[in-house]
Design a protein around this motif. Structure first.
Motif, PDB file in Angstrom:
ATOM      1  N   GLY A  10       0.846  -1.190   0.000  1.00 18.69           N
ATOM      2  CA  GLY A  10       0.000   0.000   0.000  1.00 18.69           C
ATOM      3  C   GLY A  10       0.876   1.232   0.000  1.00 18.69           C
ATOM      4  N   CYS A  11       1.860   1.260  -0.892  1.00 19.36           N
ATOM      5  CA  CYS A  11       2.904   2.297  -0.871  1.00 19.36           C
ATOM      6  C   CYS A  11       2.421   3.674  -1.296  1.00 19.36           C
ATOM      7  CB  CYS A  11       4.080   1.877  -1.732  1.00 19.36           C
ATOM      8  SG  CYS A  11       3.736   1.781  -3.509  1.00 19.36           S
ATOM      9  N   GLY A  12       1.252   3.764  -1.920  1.00 19.68           N
ATOM     10  CA  GLY A  12       0.784   5.072  -2.371  1.00 19.68           C
ATOM     11  C   GLY A  12       1.790   5.703  -3.311  1.00 19.68           C
ATOM     12  N   ASP A  31       0.894  -1.207  -4.715  1.00 22.94           N
ATOM     13  CA  ASP A  31      -0.306  -0.407  -4.479  1.00 22.94           C
ATOM     14  C   ASP A  31      -1.367  -0.798  -5.491  1.00 22.94           C
ATOM     15  OD1 ASP A  31      -0.860   2.229  -2.673  1.00 22.94           O
ATOM     16  OD2 ASP A  31      -2.089   2.231  -4.494  1.00 22.94           O
ATOM     17  N   SER A  33      -3.507   1.178  -6.835  1.00 27.39           N
ATOM     18  CA  SER A  33      -3.751   2.277  -7.768  1.00 27.39           C
ATOM     19  C   SER A  33      -2.589   2.437  -8.745  1.00 27.39           C
ATOM     20  CB  SER A  33      -3.941   3.581  -6.985  1.00 27.39           C
ATOM     21  OG  SER A  33      -3.871   4.695  -7.844  1.00 27.39           O
ATOM     22  N   MET A  36      -1.069   5.860  -8.385  1.00 28.01           N
ATOM     23  CA  MET A  36      -0.133   5.990  -7.260  1.00 28.01           C
ATOM     24  C   MET A  36       1.191   5.305  -7.567  1.00 28.01           C
ATOM     25  SD  MET A  36      -1.082   7.842  -4.803  1.00 28.01           S
ATOM     26  CE  MET A  36      -2.565   8.748  -4.445  1.00 28.01           C
ATOM     27  N   VAL A  37       1.137   4.151  -8.221  1.00 32.37           N
ATOM     28  CA  VAL A  37       2.368   3.469  -8.617  1.00 32.37           C
ATOM     29  C   VAL A  37       3.175   4.360  -9.564  1.00 32.37           C
ATOM     30  CG1 VAL A  37       3.283   1.510  -9.957  1.00 32.37           C
ATOM     31  CG2 VAL A  37       1.575   1.130  -8.155  1.00 32.37           C
ATOM     32  N   VAL A  74      -3.223   1.468   5.330  1.00 27.66           N
ATOM     33  CA  VAL A  74      -3.868   0.804   4.198  1.00 27.66           C
ATOM     34  C   VAL A  74      -4.918  -0.214   4.637  1.00 27.66           C
ATOM     35  CG1 VAL A  74      -2.088  -0.974   3.934  1.00 27.66           C
ATOM     36  CG2 VAL A  74      -3.435  -0.289   1.967  1.00 27.66           C
TER      37      VAL A  74
END
Length: 193
Positions: A10-12, A31, A33, A36-37, A74
Motif C-alpha cells: 500500500g505504498c501510495g 499499491d 492504484s 499511485m504506482v 492501508v
C-alpha cells in the motif's frame, strides 16, 4: 535498514518507500492504484520495484521474500483482513516483522457518537487534496477485532504505539481535538507467532 528487503504494501505515491530506500533498504512497493504506482516510480526512479497489486489478492512474491513488511494506513480500507494479513505473513522471512499503522479505532466513536464501536462498520468521509475533492471509504473495527485478525494470520503483537504530535507540529496540521486528547493512529509491530 541497510540491506533489508522491505515490502511497502500500500505504498501510495512512495514517501515511505523513499525514506526506507534512503536508509539503505531494498524496497519493493505495491499499491492497488496504477496512478499511485506511477507517482511512486517518479519519486523513486523508473528502475524502482513498484508494482500494481491488490492486497485482497495473493501477493506476487515468494514465501519468506522480505525481512520487513510495512502496511502503513492501508488496512483500514479493507473489509476483510484475514487474506491480506495471511499473505503479509507468508512473504515474511523467519524472524521478520510486520509494521502496521491504522486509524485509531477510538477516534470513530468520538467522530460518530451514535455508532457502535464494536461493530465492523463501513463509513465514508469527504477530503480535499490539493484542491481536489475526494471521498475515502474506511472500515472501522474495534481493537479486539484487530488483535484477533493478527492472531488468526499467525502474527503476535509485540508493540502497540499511540503516537502524539510533536510540540512543534503546526496547529493547522492537526485535526480538531476535543479537550487535550489527540487520537489519530495506532502503530503495531507484529512478529510471527
Amino acid at each position: 535498514m541497510t540491506g533489508l528487503a522491505v515490502l511497502d504494501a500500500g505504498c501510495g505515491s512512495g514517501p515511505l518507500a523513499s525514506a526506507l530506500h534512503e536508509r539503505g533498504a531494498r524496497v519493493t512497493g505495491l499499491d492497488a492504484s496504477a496512478a499511485m504506482v506511477g507517482l511512486a516510480r517518479r519519486r523513486l526512479g523508473q528502475d524502482a520495484d513498484v508494482r500494481v497489486g491488490d492486497l485482497r489478492e495473493p501477493l506476487p512474491f515468494d514465501d519468506g521474500a522480505f525481512d520487513l513488511v510495512v502496511a502503513s494506513l492501508v488496512l483500514h480500507y479493507l473489509q476483510d483482513w484475514s487474506g491480506p494479513l495471511a499473505e503479509l505473513r507468508r512473504v515474511l522471512r523467519p524472524g521478520g516483522r510486520v509494521l502496521v499503522s491504522v486509524n485509531h479505532p477510538g477516534a470513530y466513536p468520538i467522530v460518530y457518537p451514535r455508532a457502535d464501536y464494536f461493530a465492523l462498520t463501513e463509513y465514508s468521509e469527504d477530503y480535499t487534496f490539493a484542491g481536489q475533492k475526494a471521498v475515502l471509504t474506511f472500515w472501522h473495527r474495534p481493537l479486539s477485532a484487530m488483535a484477533e485478525a493478527f492472531a488468526g494470520a499467525g502474527l503476535r503483537i509485540s508493540t502497540i504505539t499511540e503516537p502524539s504530535p510533536t510540540p512543534d507540529t503546526p496547529a493547522e496540521l492537526l485535526p480538531p481535538m476535543r479537550g487535550r486528547a489527540f487520537i489519530g493512529f495506532l502503530f503495531f509491530v507484529l512478529e510471527p507467532a
